[in-house]
Design a protein around this motif. Sequence first.
Motif, PDB file in Angstrom:
ATOM      1  N   LYS A  16     -25.020 -27.635 -10.737  1.00  0.00           N
ATOM      2  CA  LYS A  16     -23.879 -28.530 -10.932  1.00  0.00           C
ATOM      3  C   LYS A  16     -22.727 -27.789 -11.573  1.00  0.00           C
ATOM      4  CE  LYS A  16     -25.951 -33.070 -11.017  1.00  0.00           C
ATOM      5  NZ  LYS A  16     -25.637 -34.437 -11.448  1.00  0.00           N
ATOM      6  N   LEU A  17     -21.540 -28.335 -11.337  1.00  0.00           N
ATOM      7  CA  LEU A  17     -20.338 -27.770 -11.938  1.00  0.00           C
ATOM      8  C   LEU A  17     -20.100 -28.434 -13.285  1.00  0.00           C
ATOM      9  CD1 LEU A  17     -17.781 -25.931 -11.318  1.00  0.00           C
ATOM     10  CD2 LEU A  17     -16.645 -28.086 -10.710  1.00  0.00           C
ATOM     11  N   ASN A  18     -20.064 -27.649 -14.357  1.00  0.00           N
ATOM     12  CA  ASN A  18     -19.809 -28.204 -15.684  1.00  0.00           C
ATOM     13  C   ASN A  18     -18.305 -28.310 -15.900  1.00  0.00           C
ATOM     14  OD1 ASN A  18     -22.553 -28.432 -16.666  1.00  0.00           O
ATOM     15  ND2 ASN A  18     -22.573 -26.182 -16.506  1.00  0.00           N
ATOM     16  N   ILE A  19     -17.881 -29.499 -16.163  1.00  0.00           N
ATOM     17  CA  ILE A  19     -16.455 -29.778 -16.082  1.00  0.00           C
ATOM     18  C   ILE A  19     -16.000 -30.507 -17.337  1.00  0.00           C
ATOM     19  CG2 ILE A  19     -16.595 -32.035 -14.961  1.00  0.00           C
ATOM     20  CD1 ILE A  19     -14.593 -30.835 -12.852  1.00  0.00           C
ATOM     21  N   LEU A  30     -21.938 -41.157 -11.052  1.00  0.00           N
ATOM     22  CA  LEU A  30     -22.147 -41.905  -9.823  1.00  0.00           C
ATOM     23  C   LEU A  30     -21.306 -41.370  -8.678  1.00  0.00           C
ATOM     24  CD1 LEU A  30     -22.320 -45.602 -10.991  1.00  0.00           C
ATOM     25  CD2 LEU A  30     -24.065 -44.354  -9.706  1.00  0.00           C
ATOM     26  N   GLU A  31     -20.105 -40.952  -9.000  1.00  0.00           N
ATOM     27  CA  GLU A  31     -19.144 -40.676  -7.943  1.00  0.00           C
ATOM     28  C   GLU A  31     -19.115 -39.204  -7.510  1.00  0.00           C
ATOM     29  OE1 GLU A  31     -17.796 -43.115  -6.601  1.00  0.00           O
ATOM     30  OE2 GLU A  31     -17.465 -44.708  -8.041  1.00  0.00           O
ATOM     31  N   THR A  32     -19.343 -38.318  -8.423  1.00  0.00           N
ATOM     32  CA  THR A  32     -19.226 -36.893  -8.111  1.00  0.00           C
ATOM     33  C   THR A  32     -20.514 -36.188  -8.534  1.00  0.00           C
ATOM     34  OG1 THR A  32     -16.907 -37.179  -8.740  1.00  0.00           O
ATOM     35  CG2 THR A  32     -17.609 -34.944  -8.262  1.00  0.00           C
ATOM     36  N   PRO A  33     -21.555 -36.359  -7.746  1.00  0.00           N
ATOM     37  CA  PRO A  33     -22.887 -35.957  -8.225  1.00  0.00           C
ATOM     38  C   PRO A  33     -23.052 -34.457  -8.461  1.00  0.00           C
ATOM     39  CG  PRO A  33     -22.953 -36.706  -5.932  1.00  0.00           C
ATOM     40  CD  PRO A  33     -21.588 -37.006  -6.433  1.00  0.00           C
ATOM     41  N   ARG A  34     -22.243 -33.638  -7.841  1.00  0.00           N
ATOM     42  CA  ARG A  34     -22.406 -32.194  -8.046  1.00  0.00           C
ATOM     43  C   ARG A  34     -21.649 -31.699  -9.289  1.00  0.00           C
ATOM     44  NH1 ARG A  34     -21.350 -28.744  -2.865  1.00  0.00           N
ATOM     45  NH2 ARG A  34     -22.646 -27.237  -4.002  1.00  0.00           N
ATOM     46  N   ALA A  35     -20.917 -32.611  -9.937  1.00  0.00           N
ATOM     47  CA  ALA A  35     -20.210 -32.225 -11.157  1.00  0.00           C
ATOM     48  C   ALA A  35     -20.874 -32.882 -12.355  1.00  0.00           C
ATOM     49  CB  ALA A  35     -18.752 -32.652 -11.082  1.00  0.00           C
ATOM     50  N   GLU A  36     -20.855 -32.203 -13.481  1.00  0.00           N
ATOM     51  CA  GLU A  36     -21.378 -32.808 -14.710  1.00  0.00           C
ATOM     52  C   GLU A  36     -20.310 -32.709 -15.791  1.00  0.00           C
ATOM     53  OE1 GLU A  36     -25.364 -32.222 -15.360  1.00  0.00           O
ATOM     54  OE2 GLU A  36     -25.373 -33.153 -17.346  1.00  0.00           O
ATOM     55  N   THR A  90     -14.973 -29.929  -6.457  1.00  0.00           N
ATOM     56  CA  THR A  90     -16.267 -29.476  -6.978  1.00  0.00           C
ATOM     57  C   THR A  90     -16.979 -28.554  -5.982  1.00  0.00           C
ATOM     58  OG1 THR A  90     -16.494 -31.491  -8.277  1.00  0.00           O
ATOM     59  CG2 THR A  90     -18.520 -30.290  -7.788  1.00  0.00           C
ATOM     60  N   ALA A  91     -16.968 -28.984  -4.726  1.00  0.00           N
ATOM     61  CA  ALA A  91     -17.630 -28.172  -3.700  1.00  0.00           C
ATOM     62  C   ALA A  91     -16.963 -26.807  -3.568  1.00  0.00           C
ATOM     63  CB  ALA A  91     -17.618 -28.904  -2.364  1.00  0.00           C
ATOM     64  N   LEU A 105     -26.105 -38.042  -2.598  1.00  0.00           N
ATOM     65  CA  LEU A 105     -24.693 -38.269  -2.895  1.00  0.00           C
ATOM     66  C   LEU A 105     -24.395 -39.733  -3.159  1.00  0.00           C
ATOM     67  CD1 LEU A 105     -22.802 -35.989  -0.382  1.00  0.00           C
ATOM     68  CD2 LEU A 105     -22.638 -35.947  -2.862  1.00  0.00           C
ATOM     69  N   GLU A 106     -25.071 -40.601  -2.420  1.00  0.00           N
ATOM     70  CA  GLU A 106     -24.653 -41.996  -2.424  1.00  0.00           C
ATOM     71  C   GLU A 106     -25.399 -42.867  -3.423  1.00  0.00           C
ATOM     72  OE1 GLU A 106     -22.143 -42.644  -0.759  1.00  0.00           O
ATOM     73  OE2 GLU A 106     -22.055 -41.491   1.075  1.00  0.00           O
ATOM     74  N   THR A 107     -26.640 -42.545  -3.669  1.00  0.00           N
ATOM     75  CA  THR A 107     -27.462 -43.402  -4.530  1.00  0.00           C
ATOM     76  C   THR A 107     -28.093 -42.526  -5.603  1.00  0.00           C
ATOM     77  OG1 THR A 107     -27.956 -44.610  -2.488  1.00  0.00           O
ATOM     78  CG2 THR A 107     -29.157 -45.286  -4.441  1.00  0.00           C
ATOM     79  N   PRO A 108     -27.308 -42.133  -6.577  1.00  0.00           N
ATOM     80  CA  PRO A 108     -27.752 -41.076  -7.494  1.00  0.00           C
ATOM     81  C   PRO A 108     -28.966 -41.443  -8.337  1.00  0.00           C
ATOM     82  CG  PRO A 108     -25.635 -41.989  -8.177  1.00  0.00           C
ATOM     83  CD  PRO A 108     -25.930 -42.569  -6.835  1.00  0.00           C
ATOM     84  N   ARG A 109     -29.231 -42.736  -8.540  1.00  0.00           N
ATOM     85  CA  ARG A 109     -30.388 -43.097  -9.368  1.00  0.00           C
ATOM     86  C   ARG A 109     -31.672 -43.160  -8.545  1.00  0.00           C
ATOM     87  NH1 ARG A 109     -29.387 -48.155 -13.021  1.00  0.00           N
ATOM     88  NH2 ARG A 109     -31.087 -47.201 -14.212  1.00  0.00           N
ATOM     89  N   ALA A 110     -31.560 -42.943  -7.242  1.00  0.00           N
ATOM     90  CA  ALA A 110     -32.767 -42.926  -6.402  1.00  0.00           C
ATOM     91  C   ALA A 110     -33.037 -41.514  -5.930  1.00  0.00           C
ATOM     92  CB  ALA A 110     -32.588 -43.854  -5.210  1.00  0.00           C
ATOM     93  N   GLU A 111     -34.296 -41.188  -5.780  1.00  0.00           N
ATOM     94  CA  GLU A 111     -34.650 -39.879  -5.235  1.00  0.00           C
ATOM     95  C   GLU A 111     -35.601 -40.093  -4.065  1.00  0.00           C
ATOM     96  OE1 GLU A 111     -35.045 -36.905  -7.988  1.00  0.00           O
ATOM     97  OE2 GLU A 111     -35.723 -35.391  -6.548  1.00  0.00           O
ATOM     98  N   LEU A 112     -35.181 -39.630  -2.920  1.00  0.00           N
ATOM     99  CA  LEU A 112     -35.993 -39.789  -1.728  1.00  0.00           C
ATOM    100  C   LEU A 112     -37.135 -38.779  -1.785  1.00  0.00           C
ATOM    101  CD1 LEU A 112     -36.068 -41.383   0.967  1.00  0.00           C
ATOM    102  CD2 LEU A 112     -34.909 -39.442   2.029  1.00  0.00           C
ATOM    103  N   VAL A 113     -38.358 -39.285  -1.863  1.00  0.00           N
ATOM    104  CA  VAL A 113     -39.498 -38.364  -1.969  1.00  0.00           C
ATOM    105  C   VAL A 113     -40.339 -38.339  -0.701  1.00  0.00           C
ATOM    106  CG1 VAL A 113     -39.639 -38.555  -4.494  1.00  0.00           C
ATOM    107  CG2 VAL A 113     -40.990 -40.131  -3.040  1.00  0.00           C
ATOM    108  N   ALA A 114     -40.171 -39.374   0.147  1.00  0.00           N
ATOM    109  CA  ALA A 114     -41.010 -39.419   1.344  1.00  0.00           C
ATOM    110  C   ALA A 114     -40.261 -40.139   2.448  1.00  0.00           C
ATOM    111  CB  ALA A 114     -42.321 -40.157   1.052  1.00  0.00           C
TER     112      ALA A 114
END
Lengths: 356, 356, 356, 356
Positions: free
Chosen positions: C4-7, C27-33, C306-307, D27-36
């Motif tokens: 992740k990008l530390n911002i 929630l909105e920018t998952p690759r940034a922290e 971020t990307a 990207l869209e549902t950050p609190r969920a993790e697709l495991v299967a």
Amino acid sequence: MVRKLNIACAEKAHIPAIAAHKLIGPLETPRAELVAAFCPAEAESEVAWYTQHLAPFGVKLYNDYDEMLKHPKLQAVVVATVTTVHAEQAIKAIEADKHVLCEKPLSTSVDISVVDAANKRPHLKVMCGFSRRFDASYRDAWNRMDNGFIGRASVLRSQTCDKLDPSGFFVEYAQFSGGIFVDCNIHDIDLALWYFGQDSIVKSTYAVGITAVQPELRKYKDVDNGVGVVEFWGGQIAYFYSSRIMAAGQHDMTEIIGTEGKLTVNANPLGTLVEISEPTGVRREIPPHYYGRFAEAFVTEANEFTAACLDNSKLPFKLSGAVQAVKIGCALQESLNSGKKIEFDETGRRIEKAAL
Amino acid sequence: MVRKLNIACAEKAHIPAIAAHKLIGPLETPRAELVAAFCPAEAESEVAWYTQHLAPFGVKLYNDYDEMLKHPKLQAVVVATVTTVHAEQAIKAIEADKHVLCEKPLSTSVDISVVDAANKRPHLKVMCGFSRRFDASYRDAWNRMDNGFIGRASVLRSQTCDKLDPSGFFVEYAQFSGGIFVDCNIHDIDLALWYFGQDSIVKSTYAVGITAVQPELRKYKDVDNGVGVVEFWGGQIAYFYSSRIMAAGQHDMTEIIGTEGKLTVNANPLGTLVEISEPTGVRREIPPHYYGRFAEAFVTEANEFTAACLDNSKLPFKLSGAVQAVKIGCALQESLNSGKKIEFDETGRRIEKAAL
Amino acid sequence: MVRKLNIACAEKAHIPAIAAHKLIGPLETPRAELVAAFCPAEAESEVAWYTQHLAPFGVKLYNDYDEMLKHPKLQAVVVATVTTVHAEQAIKAIEADKHVLCEKPLSTSVDISVVDAANKRPHLKVMCGFSRRFDASYRDAWNRMDNGFIGRASVLRSQTCDKLDPSGFFVEYAQFSGGIFVDCNIHDIDLALWYFGQDSIVKSTYAVGITAVQPELRKYKDVDNGVGVVEFWGGQIAYFYSSRIMAAGQHDMTEIIGTEGKLTVNANPLGTLVEISEPTGVRREIPPHYYGRFAEAFVTEANEFTAACLDNSKLPFKLSGAVQAVKIGCALQESLNSGKKIEFDETGRRIEKAAL
Amino acid sequence: MVRKLNIACAEKAHIPAIAAHKLIGPLETPRAELVAAFCPAEAESEVAWYTQHLAPFGVKLYNDYDEMLKHPKLQAVVVATVTTVHAEQAIKAIEADKHVLCEKPLSTSVDISVVDAANKRPHLKVMCGFSRRFDASYRDAWNRMDNGFIGRASVLRSQTCDKLDPSGFFVEYAQFSGGIFVDCNIHDIDLALWYFGQDSIVKSTYAVGITAVQPELRKYKDVDNGVGVVEFWGGQIAYFYSSRIMAAGQHDMTEIIGTEGKLTVNANPLGTLVEISEPTGVRREIPPHYYGRFAEAFVTEANEFTAACLDNSKLPFKLSGAVQAVKIGCALQESLNSGKKIEFDETGRRIEKAAL
């Protein structure tokens, strides 16, 4: 010297005589000259209106319809009285050898007597006043469809929805109107017959309705919101909505769905081209009544009817279609009240179900 | 017996005489009777048109304007010739004691001679044909503003944009038109004077333009796309756009921004009320030319002018405003060509800058 | 394990820290922290907000910008403070070897120091946050234009119009904003540079304005309604409108007129897809503020920035364009105040007129 | 450390696994993790897609649904397989003690077994994925109605209309879909239950339909255009249209007519905010498919379901409503095929007519 059509106008008692003014006024229909007018005797305010607005132009007033027909110069009659007397008055005029423009619907029940009377005098022009047939937008849509633009027309949705009249006038009128499907959706039914083809044969009708604001309508077997569905033997479906409770204004619209495209007429009603931005958002006003939407179509209708009479040219559509429209409207109204689907065979003859 | 206004129509050579037909035709303006028409001698096709369409109605044709004014029954003249002769012909008609409806603009340069001539004969009705003043939507917007609905009108944006005419007719016409700001935006300028108040005093004008598709316009000191900005001493701003290159059709629109709201006229141009859904999306066609948008306004204009002449009633706006509009239009056109802002003092008198 | 990008996010004191929440929220920018945030010391309510909303996520708070830059994990900084400190803070971050996403405009006066600083560290991603460049509709329009759909883009009209804020906040903010053309129309100017081509050279600027509702703006040499006109040496024209007094809500829109067609973005602003029919007509609500219209674009912007940082990919547009936009914005603001047109030679260098 | 919901996604064989990607993507549902993920064995292209797009994230692939349920970390399952197996798979997941988000409709016939299974494990979150319940516009309309803005909601019109897919995929799919009223109008039925109140009791259903472009649908007892009418015991009417033949794109819309006003959702479909003016008129493109219109609603749905599972908060609507929707959808589909109106008593129990 330009020859004019001498015309008379028969009006409802309780409605401002907009028709006489708009349709036959010297400004709007220059080839017609209003020479006579009829309205029932009891309507004093109506007489006063005529006295003020029509007398100066030499229009003669009658409260006896038969007397009016004897006016020496009379050539044509516009029948705009309550629906229950349309057929009778139209026939009398035909038999007095007058051209007739009869307001829709032709009658409140299936009745071919007007068509029979007209057939006996083929030199007369007898037309049912389906105003939307004269509207530039409906004609535009029809031409596009006729040019193959949307493939085969398959589904038609159409509605006639009035602005809520808090006076509840429409409750009293319900006893003379034939019911919401005959009074309002008759336009939409006529459009289905126009767009699907005048020879379309009805296969079934079904209707439901509610009295959302005027429960008293039930005593006249009517509703203030109705939904009707019609199948045709050609494989098309039309479905209709009529309402007396629109908040914003009159909203009559139609969509014709074909196998390759869709045409929509008046999806977004508008009055003038003005849009208002204000703190509550962006707003437009829409026409409060049927005339606000169709005033120009009425003028075209009056002019085309006048031209057909004077020039002995062909009317734009056949009178018999008006009987088909009433037949479908009455079947919808009956279905509304019986709760039963009504079916017709491939010749359009009603199929009576055996009683249980 | 209804008295009619006997009227003549003076037309451009090279334009189908729509005006004569639409404005003064027996169908549209029943209180006026077209008795004479003028068009320059060389236009044979035009004469043929008149012969076919107007001769049957007893309209007399002239190729000499002065002769036309001598028509024994003539009471009023519509001047719809090229702009460069508007003023001269209007004055001649006034001096021959005729009412005058002169197409916009009154002239291609600031010229008060028509106003002077009219002032000498106050019994005559002399009006400049600003068609938008007769449009139901513009009147609706004005009434709302006048009722205080948007607070104090502060900024006006208005455009007159023509559909691209691939024949390039507008290039040749540019030598007679006075330029795009005088020919097209004159309407918008007039709207600014109407909405901000007829006595608004111009403070400055500035304009730029390009020849996006017709570089030859430069030889007539004109452009095919122009942007103009006008300040008024009352603290309002108007900004204008005119174009000859619209792809989809005519798009004339206006927005009036007040301190408490905004009114928009014709933001979304439309032709009929039909919308077409097809594989490329949802589409509507829009009017291809000015008449498609304003036909009804022209009819209203002709009828109100006729009524004013016959009834000696007041015209809806003063002739002097038309001179103000030309003054602003010419100043924009000059700014376009000089690249300089043009300024006016608080009495509206032009401030000439000392040369460098 | 996803890197992740530390911002960090530097915010204005007096504005709810929407940016931090929306742009960099998990929630909105998952690759940034978001690891750090800055806001000026005096803003207690702001600190409280941070404490409640950001502290739980381990975000460290600073009221000293320089200290924040020393955060051990920091890789990138979003500069969203008042415009007057944008350049200084951006340069400091660059010199501390951080990627920078700087809110528009880059500065309130023409200043290439940020570009210079960035050029010295080409491994860093430095971007000016022109949010409309990330909006799906603006990108759609650009792609259509780029595919030749409208011929040669020739005229651009664009506006940034805020809903009237009765608190008058924008008056106080005017002292830090650079003026309405730099603060609001900077977006529209950037769009002109994008659609006409990033290398377009300005030829002239001209602007006028009024204080329709807030005369106090004059003390900061600003207005609440401005109209600006820009010519480019390539033969195009852009004209702009900015306003602080819209009644209904935010209305930012653009039209690009080409030689063969026109593209319009957001001519008819809307909020949700709901339309309300009620006794006063048909109404829709529109977004009350910039975020309501562009929230999704901000998210796209944050994600693309971020990307680019994480993947060392190319930013979608060059930083130098942001300087061009400020140059034009400042020239419009100067023209507004001097009343003079400002001209530039074909290299874009300003032409100074000799004093009279 | 943020706790995440470990989730699996069961997909149709022949449809690109948009759901897995969109709903459960990092990207869209950050609190969920697709495991299967599950898809039927035969779909090689599908497996390839999973291998490329999901394997890198550590998602385990299964072609045996029961095996998938044994995944050691699994907490929740999204059932997005063909409708005919929805109920069976949902029940299995519930019995394996997983939360379930089941795509609409719950089943192709009236079946309370999923509700029964869910009732036995009240600690689980079991939801039917009616995406429109999560759409900002539908929620906006509902809130306005709930605030009394339109009086008493009385008539609802709603349609689900797909862009014509020339591949005719929908013909093959018809054998698994339950028919057009169960597959498409199920959304509209659910909206009627939402807007009229979850406890509304159906009184009657009636439907007609045609095969305008795909006569082969008849072999699966289905149509490509259907019209359905539903009466409720509370005195409201809903009427529905579904179509597979829209030329321009997906058009799902709804209007709710109340005694004092009307709310319309998406009367005028649009894609981006771009409008194109070109020689054929003014045009906008509209979304080609359901995701184009409702992508954001799907994301909201996934996030709200995830939050309910993680936080043990209440789901936005009850599972039992999904059974009511299927009941009405199946009754419409039956009416379509039998040609008969179907009636229910005041408790919602079907009234069986005596055979003739």
